[in-house]
Write a protein that holds these residues in place. Structure first.
Motif, PDB file in Angstrom:
ATOM      1  N   THR A  21       0.868  -1.263   0.017  1.00  0.00           N
ATOM      2  CA  THR A  21       0.087   0.063   0.016  1.00  0.00           C
ATOM      3  C   THR A  21       0.884   1.349   0.049  1.00  0.00           C
ATOM      4  N   THR A  22       1.836   1.202   0.751  1.00  0.00           N
ATOM      5  CA  THR A  22       2.940   2.462   0.637  1.00  0.00           C
ATOM      6  C   THR A  22       3.435   2.673  -0.408  1.00  0.00           C
ATOM      7  N   ALA A  23       3.797   1.621  -1.156  1.00  0.00           N
ATOM      8  CA  ALA A  23       4.646   1.749  -2.513  1.00  0.00           C
ATOM      9  C   ALA A  23       3.583   2.495  -3.559  1.00  0.00           C
ATOM     10  N   LYS A  24       2.615   2.203  -3.430  1.00  0.00           N
ATOM     11  CA  LYS A  24       1.731   2.573  -4.487  1.00  0.00           C
ATOM     12  C   LYS A  24       1.737   4.290  -4.502  1.00  0.00           C
ATOM     13  N   TYR A  25       2.010   4.720  -3.547  1.00  0.00           N
ATOM     14  CA  TYR A  25       2.100   6.279  -3.435  1.00  0.00           C
ATOM     15  C   TYR A  25       3.531   6.606  -3.511  1.00  0.00           C
ATOM     16  N   LEU A  26       4.490   5.906  -3.579  1.00  0.00           N
ATOM     17  CA  LEU A  26       6.018   6.365  -4.111  1.00  0.00           C
ATOM     18  C   LEU A  26       6.245   6.411  -5.524  1.00  0.00           C
ATOM     19  N   PRO A  27       7.364   6.921  -5.831  1.00  0.00           N
ATOM     20  CA  PRO A  27       7.593   7.273  -7.250  1.00  0.00           C
ATOM     21  C   PRO A  27       7.687   5.802  -8.011  1.00  0.00           C
ATOM     22  N   SER A  28       7.335   5.616  -9.250  1.00  0.00           N
ATOM     23  CA  SER A  28       7.548   4.482  -9.865  1.00  0.00           C
ATOM     24  C   SER A  28       8.071   4.639 -11.209  1.00  0.00           C
ATOM     25  N   VAL A  29       8.586   3.759 -12.000  1.00  0.00           N
ATOM     26  CA  VAL A  29       9.147   3.715 -13.318  1.00  0.00           C
ATOM     27  C   VAL A  29       8.424   2.816 -14.086  1.00  0.00           C
ATOM     28  N   ASN A  30       7.893   3.252 -15.351  1.00  0.00           N
ATOM     29  CA  ASN A  30       7.368   2.428 -16.284  1.00  0.00           C
ATOM     30  C   ASN A  30       7.925   2.254 -17.724  1.00  0.00           C
ATOM     31  N   ALA A  31       7.954   1.250 -18.279  1.00  0.00           N
ATOM     32  CA  ALA A  31       8.412   1.296 -19.599  1.00  0.00           C
ATOM     33  C   ALA A  31       7.316   1.004 -20.574  1.00  0.00           C
ATOM     34  N   PHE A  32       7.180   1.879 -21.817  1.00  0.00           N
ATOM     35  CA  PHE A  32       6.052   1.589 -22.555  1.00  0.00           C
ATOM     36  C   PHE A  32       6.368   1.553 -23.873  1.00  0.00           C
ATOM     37  N   TYR A  33       5.494   0.743 -24.649  1.00  0.00           N
ATOM     38  CA  TYR A  33       6.008   0.610 -26.157  1.00  0.00           C
ATOM     39  C   TYR A  33       4.673   0.688 -26.849  1.00  0.00           C
ATOM     40  N   THR A  34       4.468   1.335 -28.151  1.00  0.00           N
ATOM     41  CA  THR A  34       3.304   1.211 -28.902  1.00  0.00           C
ATOM     42  C   THR A  34       3.610   0.935 -30.362  1.00  0.00           C
ATOM     43  N   TYR A  35       2.859   0.142 -30.849  1.00  0.00           N
ATOM     44  CA  TYR A  35       3.058  -0.153 -32.401  1.00  0.00           C
ATOM     45  C   TYR A  35       1.812   0.036 -33.027  1.00  0.00           C
ATOM     46  N   THR A  36       1.689   0.557 -33.936  1.00  0.00           N
ATOM     47  CA  THR A  36       0.506   0.938 -34.826  1.00  0.00           C
ATOM     48  C   THR A  36       0.662   0.725 -36.276  1.00  0.00           C
TER      49      THR A  36
ATOM     50  N   THR B  21      -3.686   9.358   0.836  1.00  0.00           N
ATOM     51  CA  THR B  21      -2.482   8.676   0.902  1.00  0.00           C
ATOM     52  C   THR B  21      -2.063   8.279   2.431  1.00  0.00           C
ATOM     53  N   PHE B  22      -2.016   9.444   3.239  1.00  0.00           N
ATOM     54  CA  PHE B  22      -1.814   9.060   4.617  1.00  0.00           C
ATOM     55  C   PHE B  22      -2.628   8.080   5.223  1.00  0.00           C
ATOM     56  N   ASN B  23      -4.218   8.596   5.149  1.00  0.00           N
ATOM     57  CA  ASN B  23      -4.921   7.822   5.771  1.00  0.00           C
ATOM     58  C   ASN B  23      -5.082   6.118   5.279  1.00  0.00           C
ATOM     59  N   ASP B  24      -4.682   6.068   3.847  1.00  0.00           N
ATOM     60  CA  ASP B  24      -4.681   4.361   3.587  1.00  0.00           C
ATOM     61  C   ASP B  24      -3.449   4.063   3.945  1.00  0.00           C
ATOM     62  N   ILE B  25      -2.318   4.562   4.242  1.00  0.00           N
ATOM     63  CA  ILE B  25      -1.181   3.786   4.744  1.00  0.00           C
ATOM     64  C   ILE B  25      -1.298   3.527   6.144  1.00  0.00           C
ATOM     65  N   GLU B  26      -2.038   4.570   7.007  1.00  0.00           N
ATOM     66  CA  GLU B  26      -1.933   4.527   8.303  1.00  0.00           C
ATOM     67  C   GLU B  26      -2.847   3.379   8.654  1.00  0.00           C
ATOM     68  N   SER B  27      -4.109   3.039   7.844  1.00  0.00           N
ATOM     69  CA  SER B  27      -5.058   2.131   8.005  1.00  0.00           C
ATOM     70  C   SER B  27      -4.343   0.859   7.911  1.00  0.00           C
ATOM     71  N   LYS B  28      -3.709   0.556   6.985  1.00  0.00           N
ATOM     72  CA  LYS B  28      -3.125  -0.696   6.737  1.00  0.00           C
ATOM     73  C   LYS B  28      -1.910  -1.120   7.790  1.00  0.00           C
ATOM     74  N   LYS B  29      -1.108   0.233   8.226  1.00  0.00           N
ATOM     75  CA  LYS B  29      -0.205  -0.049   9.500  1.00  0.00           C
ATOM     76  C   LYS B  29      -1.213  -0.467  10.713  1.00  0.00           C
ATOM     77  N   LEU B  30      -2.120   0.053  10.862  1.00  0.00           N
ATOM     78  CA  LEU B  30      -2.908  -0.142  12.160  1.00  0.00           C
ATOM     79  C   LEU B  30      -3.630  -1.605  12.209  1.00  0.00           C
ATOM     80  N   ASP B  31      -3.987  -1.840  10.831  1.00  0.00           N
ATOM     81  CA  ASP B  31      -4.347  -3.286  10.548  1.00  0.00           C
ATOM     82  C   ASP B  31      -3.075  -4.301  11.083  1.00  0.00           C
ATOM     83  N   TYR B  32      -2.111  -3.847  10.483  1.00  0.00           N
ATOM     84  CA  TYR B  32      -0.976  -4.950  10.809  1.00  0.00           C
ATOM     85  C   TYR B  32      -0.439  -4.829  12.364  1.00  0.00           C
TER      86      TYR B  32
END
Length: 395
Positions: free
Chosen positions: A244-259, A288-299
């Motif tokens: 859940t925390t990783a969802k709100y951190l920077p991410s790198v995507n590779a994209f490719y399109t063929y037409t 973000t904070f609420n979602d992350i905090e909710s999962k931490k509390l669940d843990y």
């Protein structure tokens, strides 16, 4: 003397460590379950396997293929587009997602094993209760015999003027009560058999009852499925909190399109094109904070649940041990009673030979002794039932 003996037995019970509990599974395995129930558990396990495999691949985005057929008046063309947009870095989220899938699988497997074990325990418990009911039926039959002897004795005494008729009435009531008890037990036995056959497709007579033995608390806690589930739940929720925390951190995507364009009506534009590259995403979400905090509390709550579960299971084991000790005390008292019956019977037999006692006096006492002997067997069954409830929690 009795109390000293009882205390020695309690100490012995507390110190016994028996591997026979695991070796004596006999038909406490799946063959006690009907084929449909076994298949149901097998399918549930297969579903858990597939769910886990799917969860491991959830971070892999699908490849999209789009086909367009333009029928407009200005131009007509067909176009095919293949596009890929795949995350290759999610601040550790990909690794944790795979770990979350594994921990979810472990938890589900333990849960299925527990459900299977509980059903096996229920079926085996019915076998013990059927055996106990058979013993109680034998006791009831002996009670009926004693009640009939008492009725005949009271009838003779009333007719000879030695007793009031109310004594005969009471004896008849006791006989009637014993007969009704026997009828009730016959019904209870059939009900238990029907309940057993709801779980098992085999006849209850095909199974042999196990002989389970007591073992120590450490062995119980180390193999307790409730505690193992609680630990698996902690791992699962820990991994999910990181996902859940990783969802709100920077991410790198590779994209490719063929037409690929399939032009018609004389157009000569380039037929196909492709593009590819990398994108960096930084999500901003007010939740973000609420979602992350909710999962931490669940843990954190799952860790507390484990401590509570450990306390509960220790109390459960202690209560079962105390119940078994209580049954052992009853067994010892019954054995002492049987010894008294032996001494009295020898006297009654001698008096009968001397014509000081009648055959009915001897029969009544012998039947009472048999009832006490059956009590011993009933207590042993009760002890096994208590041990079975402990065994059902082992994995």
């Amino acid at each position: 003397m009795h109390f000293q003996k009882s205390n020695n037995i309690k100490l012995l019970l507390c110190s016994l460590i028996s591997l026979n509990l695991f070796a004596n599974e006999f038909t406490l395995k799946e063959d006690i379950l009907s084929d449909t129930r076994q298949r149901s558990f097998d399918l549930t396990q297969k579903k858990a396997n597939e769910d886990s495999a799917k969860l491991k691949k959830d971070w892999i985005n699908p490849i999209t293929y789009t086909y367009t057929n333009n029928l407009g008046e200005q131009y007509r063309n067909e176009k095919s587009v293949i596009s890929i947009n795949q995350p290759i870095f999610q601040s550790g989220g990909i690794y944790q997602a795979i770990k979350y899938a594994d921990s979810t699988y472990n938890y589900s497997t333990l849960e299925i094993a527990q459900q299977r074990k509980n059903l096996i325990q229920t079926a085996t418990n019915y076998l013990f209760l059927i055996k106990k009911t058979n013993l109680n039926m034998q006791k009831a039959e002996l009670s009926v015999l004693n009640a009939k002897i008492d009725v005949n004795r009271k009838k003779e005494q009333v007719l000879n003027g030695f007793l009031d008729s109310s004594f005969l009435d009471n004896a008849l009531l006791a006989l009637n009560s014993s007969k009704h008890t026997l009828i009730d037990l016959k019904y209870q036995k059939q009900e238990l058999i029907n309940n057993f056959h709801n779980i098992s497709s085999k006849k209850y007579t095909e199974f042999t009852l196990p002989t389970l033995k007591i073992f120590n608390e450490k062995e119980y806690m180390d193999n307790n499925i409730e505690i193992k589930k609680a630990k698996a739940d902690i791992t699962r929720k820990d991994n999910y909190a990181y996902v859940t925390t990783a969802k709100y951190l920077p991410s790198v995507n590779a994209f490719y399109t063929y037409t690929n364009n399939h032009f018609k009506d004389g157009y000569t534009t380039k037929d196909n094109a492709q593009s590819y590259g990398l994108t960096v995403s930084v999500p901003f979400d007010v939740r973000t904070f609420n979602d992350i905090e909710s999962k931490k509390l669940d843990y954190l709550k799952s860790k507390l649940d484990l401590q509570n579960k450990i306390t509960d299971e220790k109390t459960f084991f202690k209560s079962k041990l105390e119940k078994i000790n209580m049954i052992e005390d009853r067994i010892n008292i019954t054995k002492e009673d049987l010894a008294v019956y032996d001494s009295i019977l020898s006297i009654i037999y001698e008096e009968k030979e001397a014509q000081l006692k009648t055959q009915s006096d001897l029969d009544t006492l012998q039947n009472s002794q048999k009832i006490k002997a059956l009590d011993l067997k009933v207590f042993e069954i009760e002890k096994q039932i208590e041990l079975l409830s402990v065994y059902a929690k082992l994995h």
